[in-house]
Design a protein around this motif. Structure first.
Motif, PDB file in Angstrom:
ATOM      1  N   ASP A 152     -23.515  -4.110 -11.948  1.00 16.14           N
ATOM      2  CA  ASP A 152     -23.372  -2.733 -12.413  1.00 16.14           C
ATOM      3  C   ASP A 152     -23.559  -2.699 -13.930  1.00 16.14           C
ATOM      4  O   ASP A 152     -23.745  -3.732 -14.578  1.00 16.14           O
ATOM      5  CB  ASP A 152     -22.022  -2.140 -11.997  1.00 16.14           C
ATOM      6  CG  ASP A 152     -20.821  -2.873 -12.586  1.00 16.14           C
ATOM      7  OD1 ASP A 152     -20.968  -3.548 -13.640  1.00 16.14           O
ATOM      8  OD2 ASP A 152     -19.720  -2.773 -12.018  1.00 16.14           O
ATOM      9  N   GLU A 153     -23.540  -1.509 -14.512  1.00 15.33           N
ATOM     10  CA  GLU A 153     -23.866  -1.369 -15.938  1.00 15.33           C
ATOM     11  C   GLU A 153     -22.890  -2.124 -16.835  1.00 15.33           C
ATOM     12  O   GLU A 153     -23.283  -2.717 -17.840  1.00 15.33           O
ATOM     13  CB  GLU A 153     -23.892   0.122 -16.329  1.00 15.33           C
ATOM     14  CG  GLU A 153     -25.048   0.900 -15.722  1.00 15.33           C
ATOM     15  CD  GLU A 153     -26.403   0.315 -16.096  1.00 15.33           C
ATOM     16  OE1 GLU A 153     -26.576  -0.111 -17.261  1.00 15.33           O
ATOM     17  OE2 GLU A 153     -27.280   0.261 -15.225  1.00 15.33           O
ATOM     18  N   ASP A 154     -21.613  -2.121 -16.485  1.00 15.63           N
ATOM     19  CA  ASP A 154     -20.634  -2.837 -17.305  1.00 15.63           C
ATOM     20  C   ASP A 154     -20.884  -4.339 -17.265  1.00 15.63           C
ATOM     21  O   ASP A 154     -20.816  -5.021 -18.301  1.00 15.63           O
ATOM     22  CB  ASP A 154     -19.208  -2.534 -16.814  1.00 15.63           C
ATOM     23  CG  ASP A 154     -18.758  -1.121 -17.157  1.00 15.63           C
ATOM     24  OD1 ASP A 154     -19.385  -0.506 -18.044  1.00 15.63           O
ATOM     25  OD2 ASP A 154     -17.797  -0.640 -16.539  1.00 15.63           O
ATOM     26  N   ALA A 155     -21.168  -4.864 -16.079  1.00 12.28           N
ATOM     27  CA  ALA A 155     -21.436  -6.295 -15.950  1.00 12.28           C
ATOM     28  C   ALA A 155     -22.711  -6.676 -16.693  1.00 12.28           C
ATOM     29  O   ALA A 155     -22.774  -7.726 -17.344  1.00 12.28           O
ATOM     30  CB  ALA A 155     -21.548  -6.679 -14.472  1.00 12.28           C
ATOM     31  N   ALA A 185     -23.907  -5.164 -19.356  1.00 12.65           N
ATOM     32  CA  ALA A 185     -23.611  -5.117 -20.796  1.00 12.65           C
ATOM     33  C   ALA A 185     -22.885  -6.388 -21.236  1.00 12.65           C
ATOM     34  O   ALA A 185     -23.193  -6.948 -22.289  1.00 12.65           O
ATOM     35  CB  ALA A 185     -22.780  -3.879 -21.119  1.00 12.65           C
ATOM     36  N   ARG A 186     -21.932  -6.838 -20.442  1.00 13.50           N
ATOM     37  CA  ARG A 186     -21.209  -8.077 -20.779  1.00 13.50           C
ATOM     38  C   ARG A 186     -22.153  -9.270 -20.751  1.00 13.50           C
ATOM     39  O   ARG A 186     -22.075 -10.149 -21.615  1.00 13.50           O
ATOM     40  CB  ARG A 186     -20.041  -8.283 -19.812  1.00 13.50           C
ATOM     41  CG  ARG A 186     -18.878  -7.332 -20.014  1.00 13.50           C
ATOM     42  CD  ARG A 186     -17.650  -7.795 -19.242  1.00 13.50           C
ATOM     43  NE  ARG A 186     -17.895  -7.835 -17.801  1.00 13.50           N
ATOM     44  CZ  ARG A 186     -17.705  -6.813 -16.974  1.00 13.50           C
ATOM     45  NH1 ARG A 186     -17.263  -5.650 -17.451  1.00 13.50           N
ATOM     46  NH2 ARG A 186     -17.937  -6.930 -15.676  1.00 13.50           N
ATOM     47  N   ARG A 229     -24.417  -9.219 -23.817  1.00  9.30           N
ATOM     48  CA  ARG A 229     -23.656  -9.530 -25.029  1.00  9.30           C
ATOM     49  C   ARG A 229     -23.462 -11.021 -25.197  1.00  9.30           C
ATOM     50  O   ARG A 229     -23.507 -11.545 -26.312  1.00  9.30           O
ATOM     51  CB  ARG A 229     -22.304  -8.810 -24.969  1.00  9.30           C
ATOM     52  CG  ARG A 229     -21.493  -8.883 -26.250  1.00  9.30           C
ATOM     53  CD  ARG A 229     -20.278  -7.981 -26.129  1.00  9.30           C
ATOM     54  NE  ARG A 229     -19.363  -8.433 -25.091  1.00  9.30           N
ATOM     55  CZ  ARG A 229     -18.436  -7.677 -24.518  1.00  9.30           C
ATOM     56  NH1 ARG A 229     -18.326  -6.411 -24.875  1.00  9.30           N
ATOM     57  NH2 ARG A 229     -17.626  -8.165 -23.605  1.00  9.30           N
TER      58      ARG A 229
END
Length: 232
Positions: A77-80, A82-83, A86
């Motif tokens: 998903d988008e949060d994963a 992004a992490r 990073r």
């Protein structure tokens, strides 16, 4: 031992346009190994930047699979995503994307702080020194030339010491001399950190420095060539 850093199998990207679905990328299969430098070339509209966005998880494949460091980006998903970016990727855009209200030092240090690095400012200083901006750390983007802003963007991308460096037309907004300097810095950062580099470019001299060049046309891989000198 070399291992696959980026792996695309039958990857497709279809976007909805005003007149219906538009096939941007079709049946892209590509393996990129650790330490390689890959140039993505082709005419405007061939899908180069879209392919780079798939590799960075900034666009989601609508078919096939995209793996980075053996992680399936199409399943995150988008949060994963992004992490994952990073911690593992540095991305350089043609238009710099610096935060105008932050100094050069803050622009480079902020992503490191967000990732939890206690030595964020020390690492940011070291990267800015490495790109020749030791005397410009406290300057804001508006106080810097285009070439200097791109150097800040390079330092920001390299500071987390990513396994993968992605660059979208990194010299596109620069004059010849600044473009040549950015090219040298980009490949220097790759060598210093041992990163795998993938870049989109229209510049033949930049593509010639890559170990392999992927030629795209109409959203498909047309052919691949290997640069013998760059591979040595």
């Amino acid at each position: 031992m070399l291992r696959s850093v980026l792996s695309l199998k039958g990857a497709c990207l279809t976007l909805q346009g005003n007149a219906g679905p538009v096939d941007i990328l079709q049946d892209i299969s590509l393996e990129i190994e650790q330490g390689e430098s890959i140039g993505l070339v082709g005419p405007s509209g061939s899908g180069k930047s879209s392919l780079l966005m798939l590799m960075g998880g900034l666009e989601r494949a609508t078919g096939g699979t995209v793996q980075a460091l053996e992680h399936d980006l199409t399943a995150m998903d988008e949060d994963a995503l992004a992490r994952f970016r990073r911690g593992n990727m540095g991305i350089v855009f043609q238009s710099f994307h610096l935060i105008p209200t932050m100094t050069a030092l803050e622009n480079v240090a902020t992503p490191l702080e967000l990732a939890g690095h206690r030595d964020a400012f020390e690492r940011a200083e070291a990267e800015l020194e490495a790109v020749g901006l030791a005397s410009r750390m406290q300057h804001y983007p508006a106080q810097m030339s285009g070439g200097e802003q791109q150097r800040v963007a390079l330092a920001r991308a390299a500071a987390p010491r990513p396994a993968i460096l992605l660059a979208d037309e990194p010299t596109g907004n620069l004059d010849g001399s600044n473009g040549a300097a950015i090219m040298d810095l980009l490949f220097g950062l790759r060598d210093r950190h041992g990163a795998t580099l993938v870049l989109v470019t229209h510049a033949p001299e930049l593509a010639a420095r890559c170990t392999r060049v992927v030629h795209l046309r109409d959203g498909r891989i047309e052919r691949e060539t290997r640069n013998a000198e760059a591979a040595q």
